[in-house]
Design a protein around this motif. Structure first.
Motif, PDB file in Angstrom:
ATOM      1  N   GLY A 154       0.854  -1.186   0.137  1.00  0.00           N
ATOM      2  CA  GLY A 154      -0.083  -0.090   0.074  1.00  0.00           C
ATOM      3  C   GLY A 154       0.868   1.116   0.105  1.00  0.00           C
ATOM      4  O   GLY A 154       1.217   1.783   1.111  1.00  0.00           O
ATOM      5  N   HIS A 176       3.711  -2.960  -3.316  1.00  0.00           N
ATOM      6  CA  HIS A 176       2.574  -3.820  -4.090  1.00  0.00           C
ATOM      7  C   HIS A 176       1.521  -2.883  -3.837  1.00  0.00           C
ATOM      8  O   HIS A 176       1.324  -2.783  -2.905  1.00  0.00           O
ATOM      9  CB  HIS A 176       2.376  -5.025  -3.765  1.00  0.00           C
ATOM     10  CG  HIS A 176       1.132  -5.833  -4.833  1.00  0.00           C
ATOM     11  ND1 HIS A 176       1.353  -5.952  -6.011  1.00  0.00           N
ATOM     12  CD2 HIS A 176      -0.069  -6.009  -4.459  1.00  0.00           C
ATOM     13  CE1 HIS A 176       0.208  -6.546  -6.298  1.00  0.00           C
ATOM     14  NE2 HIS A 176      -0.696  -6.303  -5.515  1.00  0.00           N
ATOM     15  N   ASN A 177       0.735  -2.278  -4.919  1.00  0.00           N
ATOM     16  CA  ASN A 177      -0.471  -1.633  -4.947  1.00  0.00           C
ATOM     17  C   ASN A 177      -1.643  -2.237  -5.760  1.00  0.00           C
ATOM     18  O   ASN A 177      -1.238  -3.232  -6.599  1.00  0.00           O
ATOM     19  CB  ASN A 177      -0.294   0.024  -5.502  1.00  0.00           C
ATOM     20  CG  ASN A 177      -0.156   0.796  -4.333  1.00  0.00           C
ATOM     21  OD1 ASN A 177       0.022   0.382  -3.199  1.00  0.00           O
ATOM     22  ND2 ASN A 177       0.020   2.103  -4.752  1.00  0.00           N
ATOM     23  N   ARG A 178      -2.715  -1.716  -5.871  1.00  0.00           N
ATOM     24  CA  ARG A 178      -3.512  -2.041  -6.772  1.00  0.00           C
ATOM     25  C   ARG A 178      -3.123  -1.922  -8.252  1.00  0.00           C
ATOM     26  O   ARG A 178      -3.473  -2.177  -9.102  1.00  0.00           O
ATOM     27  CB  ARG A 178      -5.040  -1.649  -6.446  1.00  0.00           C
ATOM     28  CG  ARG A 178      -5.846  -2.224  -5.427  1.00  0.00           C
ATOM     29  CD  ARG A 178      -7.195  -1.559  -5.098  1.00  0.00           C
ATOM     30  NE  ARG A 178      -6.910  -0.270  -4.388  1.00  0.00           N
ATOM     31  CZ  ARG A 178      -7.904   0.603  -3.648  1.00  0.00           C
ATOM     32  NH1 ARG A 178      -8.954  -0.015  -3.922  1.00  0.00           N
ATOM     33  NH2 ARG A 178      -7.492   1.688  -3.240  1.00  0.00           N
ATOM     34  N   LYS A 179      -2.676  -0.579  -8.256  1.00  0.00           N
ATOM     35  CA  LYS A 179      -1.919  -0.111  -9.701  1.00  0.00           C
ATOM     36  C   LYS A 179      -0.677   0.603  -9.291  1.00  0.00           C
ATOM     37  O   LYS A 179      -0.274   1.063  -7.948  1.00  0.00           O
ATOM     38  CB  LYS A 179      -2.961   0.722 -10.623  1.00  0.00           C
ATOM     39  CG  LYS A 179      -3.167   2.035  -9.531  1.00  0.00           C
ATOM     40  CD  LYS A 179      -4.352   2.891 -10.347  1.00  0.00           C
ATOM     41  CE  LYS A 179      -4.863   4.146  -9.471  1.00  0.00           C
ATOM     42  NZ  LYS A 179      -5.658   4.992 -10.178  1.00  0.00           N
ATOM     43  N   SER A 195       4.811  -8.029  -7.756  1.00  0.00           N
ATOM     44  CA  SER A 195       3.491  -8.876  -7.533  1.00  0.00           C
ATOM     45  C   SER A 195       3.670  -8.988  -6.049  1.00  0.00           C
ATOM     46  O   SER A 195       4.407  -8.850  -5.294  1.00  0.00           O
ATOM     47  CB  SER A 195       3.628 -10.110  -8.383  1.00  0.00           C
ATOM     48  OG  SER A 195       4.640 -10.961  -7.746  1.00  0.00           O
ATOM     49  N   VAL A 210      -2.611  -0.634   4.281  1.00  0.00           N
ATOM     50  CA  VAL A 210      -3.996  -0.895   3.437  1.00  0.00           C
ATOM     51  C   VAL A 210      -5.250  -0.450   4.498  1.00  0.00           C
ATOM     52  O   VAL A 210      -5.092  -0.913   5.787  1.00  0.00           O
ATOM     53  CB  VAL A 210      -3.900  -2.157   2.758  1.00  0.00           C
ATOM     54  CG1 VAL A 210      -2.940  -2.210   1.666  1.00  0.00           C
ATOM     55  CG2 VAL A 210      -3.928  -3.287   3.603  1.00  0.00           C
ATOM     56  N   GLU A 215     -11.638  -7.502   1.110  1.00  0.00           N
ATOM     57  CA  GLU A 215     -10.638  -8.199   0.350  1.00  0.00           C
ATOM     58  C   GLU A 215      -9.295  -8.313   1.606  1.00  0.00           C
ATOM     59  O   GLU A 215      -8.555  -9.250   1.114  1.00  0.00           O
ATOM     60  CB  GLU A 215     -10.159  -7.533  -0.904  1.00  0.00           C
ATOM     61  CG  GLU A 215     -11.040  -7.439  -2.005  1.00  0.00           C
ATOM     62  CD  GLU A 215     -12.582  -6.580  -1.762  1.00  0.00           C
ATOM     63  OE1 GLU A 215     -13.393  -6.953  -2.332  1.00  0.00           O
ATOM     64  OE2 GLU A 215     -12.407  -5.731  -0.891  1.00  0.00           O
ATOM     65  N   THR A 216      -9.067  -7.236   2.128  1.00  0.00           N
ATOM     66  CA  THR A 216      -8.119  -7.370   3.262  1.00  0.00           C
ATOM     67  C   THR A 216      -8.258  -7.881   4.608  1.00  0.00           C
ATOM     68  O   THR A 216      -7.273  -8.349   5.306  1.00  0.00           O
ATOM     69  CB  THR A 216      -7.488  -6.041   3.378  1.00  0.00           C
ATOM     70  OG1 THR A 216      -8.381  -5.305   4.048  1.00  0.00           O
ATOM     71  CG2 THR A 216      -7.112  -5.192   2.062  1.00  0.00           C
TER      72      THR A 216
END
Length: 322
Positions: A154, A176-179, A195, A210, A215-216
């Motif tokens: 995050g 790592h992020n969502r994007k 990844s 995050v 999802e988390t």
């Protein structure tokens, strides 16, 4: 007649003074958090609510709010509020994100240093009268941060600020992020996108930043811990429920990972008989990520401004949804 505002806990004197100029305020002074029965009773009458991250403002609670215009939470997180239902009911929700960025990043970094160099453990050794000899070459050794890989899950405001601290310590930074963040930001922070699987397997220190979502929820569990290095450390200053606490306890006992530093827990406050308190390879902080004089004052200022804007039918400075 002045509009009614409820605070589930008191704020700074300057904040209360500002609120009293405009509103009839009631401050809960009993058991913390405010009992749900009392909140349910009071929420029927009020137009403004100032709450804290441990106050549960769910759909059932909001249903009782006849005149509520705004919920202003004294926190960066808002997972304790049903923001979707609040939006549906045209209730504005304000929160306090940016002002606690530095304080929380500093705490995350201090947890890393502490667990790596075993500072709190050493403090306990001295206070318990167990420092009986001068340590030799192989006794009571910690771990360097320099040259190690920091994985940031995050790379938002707090994660990015932590990366700046880590860069000064010559750490390798992956995230790592969502994007992806922008190339210019990656370059400035010295951070490389990887990844989720690589983040887990390559990090020497893994810091979580995050929100708690479906999802988390319990994302960090035994399955993940087993994929981490045995020499790795987990740092969590985000939300307690992102980590499965029982699985972490098991991983620390069995040395599946080397250690952890936590400022947040599944249920707070934790008691002294909590199994985590019996482990030496963990540093525990009592949810103090934003707890500096400067930060808490700024949070109070924004909480009040968010409330006043919402009471006037305007969007808070930092708003969720509506």
């Amino acid at each position: 007649m002045k509009k009614k505002v409820l605070l589930t806990r008191t704020l700074h004197d300057f904040a209360l003074k500002e609120l009293r100029k405009k509103y009839q305020i009631e401050i809960h002074s009993g058991k913390i958090p405010i009992p749900q029965t009392k909140l349910r009773s009071r929420i029927k009458e009020i137009e403004g609510l100032i709450c804290f991250p441990y106050d549960k403002i769910d759909k059932e609670m909001i249903k009782h709010a006849r005149n509520l215009k705004v919920i202003s939470t004294y926190s960066v997180g808002f997972d304790h509020i049903d923001t979707e239902y609040a939006k549906e009911k045209k209730i504005r929700v304000g929160y306090t994100p940016e002002v606690l960025t530095d304080a929380t990043a500093d705490l995350a970094f201090s947890l890393m240093l502490d667990i790596a160099r075993r500072v709190s453990e050493g403090d306990r050794i001295i206070r318990n009268g167990k420092w009986n000899e001068i340590y030799g070459a192989y006794d009571y050794v910690g771990t360097d941060l320099q040259g190690k890989t920091l994985g940031i899950f995050g790379l938002g405001r707090i994660g990015s600020t932590l990366a700046k601290r880590a860069k000064a310590f010559d750490m390798k930074i992956i995230y790592h992020n969502r994007k992806h963040v922008s190339k210019s930001k990656e370059k400035a922070l010295g951070a490389k996108y990887v990844s989720f699987e690589k983040l887990i397997s390559d990090s020497d220190f893994l810091s979580v930043h995050v929100p708690h979502t479906k999802e988390t929820d319990h994302l960090f569990n035994l399955k993940i811990f087993r994929k981490m290095k045995k020499t790795a450390f987990l740092i969590n200053t985000s939300r307690g429920k992102v980590v499965n606490q029982r699985d972490l306890e098991s991983a620390l006992k069995k040395k599946t990972i080397s250690g952890a530093g936590l400022d947040v827990f599944e249920m707070e406050p934790i008691k002294k008989n909590n199994p985590l308190c019996k482990l030496e390879n963990i540093v525990l902080a009592p949810h103090i990520g934003s707890s500096t004089k400067e930060t808490r004052k700024k949070m109070a200022e924004i909480t009040v401004k968010n409330l006043i804007l919402g009471m006037n039918g305007k969007k808070p400075i930092y708003s969720v949804g509506y």
